[in-house]
Write a protein that holds these residues in place. Structure first.
Motif, short mmCIF file in Angstrom:
data_model
loop_
_atom_site.label_atom_id
_atom_site.label_comp_id
_atom_site.label_asym_id
_atom_site.label_seq_id
_atom_site.Cartn_x
_atom_site.Cartn_y
_atom_site.Cartn_z
N LEU A 1 8.77 15.06 -44.83
CA LEU A 1 7.91 14.63 -45.85
C LEU A 1 8.47 13.37 -46.35
N VAL A 2 7.72 12.27 -46.53
CA VAL A 2 7.93 10.98 -46.84
C VAL A 2 7.41 10.63 -48.12
N ARG A 3 8.13 10.06 -49.06
CA ARG A 3 7.48 9.46 -50.41
C ARG A 3 8.03 8.05 -50.42
N VAL A 4 6.94 7.28 -50.41
CA VAL A 4 6.96 5.65 -50.75
C VAL A 4 6.28 5.35 -51.87
N ARG A 5 7.25 4.80 -52.77
CA ARG A 5 6.86 4.49 -54.40
C ARG A 5 5.86 3.42 -54.26
N ASP A 6 5.17 3.36 -54.99
CA ASP A 6 3.94 2.11 -55.34
C ASP A 6 4.74 0.77 -54.96
N GLY A 7 4.41 -0.01 -54.49
CA GLY A 7 4.85 -1.41 -54.23
C GLY A 7 5.95 -1.52 -53.30
N HIS A 8 6.41 -0.32 -52.87
CA HIS A 8 7.65 -0.50 -51.85
C HIS A 8 7.49 -0.29 -50.48
N GLU A 9 8.13 -0.28 -49.44
CA GLU A 9 7.65 -0.21 -47.88
C GLU A 9 8.88 0.24 -47.20
N ILE A 10 8.43 1.05 -46.26
CA ILE A 10 9.28 1.46 -45.02
C ILE A 10 9.44 0.10 -44.22
N GLY A 11 10.58 -0.52 -44.24
CA GLY A 11 10.41 -1.96 -43.73
C GLY A 11 10.27 -1.67 -42.13
N ASP A 12 10.31 -2.95 -41.70
CA ASP A 12 9.80 -3.21 -40.03
C ASP A 12 11.11 -2.54 -39.28
N HIS A 13 10.63 -1.57 -38.38
CA HIS A 13 11.71 -0.82 -37.43
C HIS A 13 11.06 -0.24 -36.23
N ALA A 14 11.71 0.29 -35.46
CA ALA A 14 11.37 0.68 -34.33
C ALA A 14 12.35 1.93 -34.01
N HIS A 15 11.89 2.84 -33.32
CA HIS A 15 12.52 4.06 -32.82
C HIS A 15 12.84 3.99 -31.23
N ALA A 16 13.88 3.80 -30.72
CA ALA A 16 14.09 3.47 -29.42
C ALA A 16 13.82 5.02 -28.42
N THR A 17 14.05 6.20 -29.19
CA THR A 17 13.99 7.30 -28.32
C THR A 17 12.99 8.22 -28.71
N GLN A 18 12.26 7.96 -29.73
CA GLN A 18 11.17 9.12 -30.39
C GLN A 18 9.87 8.33 -30.48
N HIS A 19 8.78 9.19 -30.23
CA HIS A 19 7.24 8.92 -30.61
C HIS A 19 7.30 9.52 -32.11
N GLU A 20 6.46 8.82 -33.07
CA GLU A 20 6.33 9.36 -34.46
C GLU A 20 4.99 9.41 -34.72
N LEU A 21 4.57 10.38 -35.26
CA LEU A 21 3.36 10.59 -35.72
C LEU A 21 3.29 10.67 -37.33
N PRO B 1 17.69 9.67 -50.04
CA PRO B 1 16.98 8.34 -50.09
C PRO B 1 17.22 7.63 -48.78
N ALA B 2 16.16 6.96 -48.31
CA ALA B 2 16.00 6.20 -47.22
C ALA B 2 16.83 5.10 -47.17
N ALA B 3 16.92 4.38 -45.67
CA ALA B 3 17.51 3.12 -45.87
C ALA B 3 16.84 1.94 -46.65
N PHE B 4 15.42 2.29 -47.09
CA PHE B 4 14.71 1.29 -47.69
C PHE B 4 14.44 1.72 -49.13
N PRO B 5 14.57 0.74 -50.08
CA PRO B 5 14.49 0.93 -51.59
C PRO B 5 13.14 1.85 -51.85
N GLY B 6 13.22 2.55 -52.81
CA GLY B 6 11.75 3.18 -53.18
C GLY B 6 11.12 4.09 -51.97
N VAL B 7 12.15 4.56 -51.02
CA VAL B 7 11.67 5.33 -50.16
C VAL B 7 12.37 6.61 -50.10
N GLN B 8 11.99 7.92 -49.96
CA GLN B 8 12.82 9.14 -50.18
C GLN B 8 12.08 10.15 -49.05
#
Length: 127
Positions: free
Chosen positions: A54-74, A29-36
């Motif tokens: 591998l990221v799974r976001v359930r329908d109607g859910h979201e990875i909330g607003d955030h930033a990574h201070a030390t990483q680039h993300e693709l 489970p991620a920090a955001f509900p509906g995200v694994q």
């Protein structure tokens, strides 16, 4: 889940001369509900250079607003659809879409019309 996401969930990865069964990697489970997450490659596998999840976001859910201070993300979208908001810009997510989040850039991802599956690669490694 079908297609490429299913193959990744039940496939294998060769890393440093050993085979990793992705079926043996549990969804976390991620920090955001509906995200694994499935942590496919971690810092220990790449000498800290990168990590792949591998990221799974359930329908109607979201990875909330955030930033990574030390990483680039693709993000590489492999299944489903949704929306990424990157620094106030909206990006449609569909299979084949990619987006780069520069280090420190605020972003969020919303699944719409079904579950969303993506590969998230972090440089340097997140975990």
């Amino acid at each position: 889940m079908n297609g490429f996401a299913a193959l990744l969930e039940n496939g294998s990865i060769m890393s440093q001369g050993r085979e990793i069964s992705t079926a043996d990697i549990e969804w976390t489970p991620a920090a955001f509900p509906g995200v694994q997450l499935k942590h496919l490659l971690k810092a220990v596998d790449t000498d800290g250079r990168f990590s792949i999840h591998l990221v799974r976001v359930r329908d109607g859910h979201e990875i909330g607003d955030h930033a990574h201070a030390t990483q680039h993300e693709l993000h590489q979208v492999i299944e489903g659809s949704g929306l990424c908001v990157l620094s106030d810009r909206e990006i449609d997510y569909a299979p084949g879409s990619c987006a780069v989040m520069p280090q420190g850039a605020r972003h969020r991802v919303v699944a719409q019309g079904g579950d969303l599956h993506l590969l998230a690669t972090f440089v340097p490694a997140l975990l």
